[in-house]
Write an enzyme that holds these catalytic residues in place. Structure first.
Site, PDB file in Angstrom:
ATOM      1  N   GLU A   1      -3.975 -13.701  -0.124  1.00 44.33           N
ATOM      2  CA  GLU A   1      -5.322 -13.557  -0.685  1.00 44.33           C
ATOM      3  C   GLU A   1      -6.190 -14.720  -0.190  1.00 44.33           C
ATOM      4  O   GLU A   1      -6.081 -15.848  -0.661  1.00 44.33           O
ATOM      5  CB  GLU A   1      -5.269 -13.547  -2.214  1.00 44.33           C
TER       6      GLU A   1
ATOM      7  N   TYR B   1       1.550  -3.239  -8.778  1.00 44.88           N
ATOM      8  CA  TYR B   1       2.563  -2.593  -7.937  1.00 44.88           C
ATOM      9  C   TYR B   1       1.891  -1.643  -6.946  1.00 44.88           C
ATOM     10  O   TYR B   1       0.674  -1.628  -6.808  1.00 44.88           O
ATOM     11  CB  TYR B   1       3.581  -1.859  -8.814  1.00 44.88           C
TER      12      TYR B   1
END
Length: 395
Positions: free
Chosen positions: A365, A346
């Site tokens: 990513e 988070y």
């Protein structure tokens, strides 16, 4: 490239003569009225550079234009004081050269100085780019936002939130250059014409969120207090390849108030090369600047580029809108990256963006392996990511 207005000239005439979209010429000259151009006024033509040409025996402007397959008036525009009947061998005139090749080479160690040099070259060639300084790093480096486009749909990209993920900046800058070339030369990217995107979308781009950290990874500790601090945080080790944080050991992508207390409870409690979220949310000037930018711009969607894993994280607590899945499926189709909705992590920028605005946010990513990813992967990463950049505009 700069020219001067003559009697009867107009932006429309320049667009036709130079074969450059009218909107790009208008936006390259934001202080000028397209309907009233004063004679002698300087006008910027994007996508061109003026180069020197030496007159040969028998040359005329008409012959030079014909042999280079350009309108002769281009030569008159860049040589306003040259009489076409009085050319002499050896004389130097200016020749308008269309830029068709990229100037950004991302396949190198891409530190803040390389970024700055490339940005300055792009600003000169493509003056329709708007540039803003949204804040400063801990060490005072400018945090730069580029804006490209004039459309109502605001799309945000950022890179190098993490220092040893600097290859994301290099990849992003290569695509920005490709997009600019596509716009000025009316050439498609992956079969898609981009000029309609310019009119539909305004891109907001922060290509390097953590310039101090990137320089630390690539160039080692700077002289002075900040360098000494970084060495202490790094336990005296001069190898900073594993460093993700900003120069004072705060992970900028764990600074946002999206389950921050939960994340802080299981992360380092003091400055560290990675994962320390700070003593409270939004303590660092870099993360504050990025938060204020989102609050000011109210983006339609956000893409934060990281490494590595070839995955795209797109959910937060089920607060993401239904359209977010449709968009990420298109990203996956364009790149072969795997969409992942939820992950036990988070406080990231995209988490906070989804939480605050309930709009699509993505952490992309790039690549596979151990950070920092080697430049040997650059071409493969770039080819897979191009479609994500493009789809973020048309979806």
């Amino acid at each position: 490239m700069q020219i001067q207005v003559r009697q009867g000239d107009s932006f429309w005439y320049y667009a036709t003569t130079f074969n450059v979209p009218l909107s790009l010429i208008i936006d390259s000259n934001p202080t000028l009225s397209p309907t009233t151009l004063p004679i002698g006024q300087a006008v910027q033509i994007p996508g061109y550079r003026s180069t020197s040409y030496q007159i040969k025996a028998g040359d005329t402007l008409d012959k030079i234009a014909a042999s280079n397959k350009i309108p002769v008036d281009l030569l008159h525009l860049v040589n306003p004081s040259t009489a076409p009947t009085k050319l002499q061998a050896g004389q130097i005139i200016q020749f308008p050269t269309r830029i068709t090749a990229p100037l950004v080479n991302g396949n190198q160690n891409y530190d803040f100085q390389v970024l700055t040099d490339h940005l300055n070259q792009l600003y000169e060639l493509y003056p329709f780019i708007k540039r803003n300084t949204i804040g400063n790093s801990v060490m005072g480096k400018n945090l730069v936002e580029l804006q490209i486009g004039r459309g109502p749909k605001l799309v945000h990209w950022n890179a190098s939130f993490h220092a040893n993920e600097w290859i994301t900046t290099a990849i992003m800058m290569e695509f920005i250059n490709e997009y600019l070339l596509s716009l000025t030369n009316r050439e498609p990217i992956r079969g898609r014409l981009t000029n309609p995107l310019y009119d539909q979308v305004t891109l907001s781009i922060v290509p390097m969120v953590d310039p101090d950290g990137v320089n630390l990874v690539l160039n080692g500790p700077p002289e002075g207090d900040f360098g000494e601090l970084a060495l202490r945080i790094n336990s005296g080790n001069s190898d900073f390849s594993g460093w993700k944080a900003n120069i004072r050991g705060v992970d900028l992508n764990k600074q946002y108030p999206a389950k921050w207390k939960l994340e802080a409870a299981r992360k380092p409690k003091k400055p560290s090369p990675r994962d320390f979220p700070g003593n409270r949310p939004l303590t660092e000037p870099e993360s504050i600047a990025m938060a204020k930018l989102a609050e000011k711009r109210l983006f339609e969607k956000v893409l934060a580029f990281h490494t590595q894993g070839e995955v795209i994280y797109w959910g937060y607590e089920g607060l993401e809108p239904s359209k977010a899945e449709e968009i990420v499926d298109e990203f996956a189709r364009e790149s072969s990256y795997e969409p992942v909705r939820f992950v036990d992590s988070y406080t990231g920028y995209k988490d906070w963006f989804i939480k605050e605005w309930r709009r699509p946010g993505y952490t992309v990513e790039l690549g596979h392996g151990v950070n920092p990813l080697p430049l040997s992967q650059f071409k493969e990463i770039y080819n897979k990511s191009r479609g994500i950049f493009l789809a973020s505009m048309y979806m």
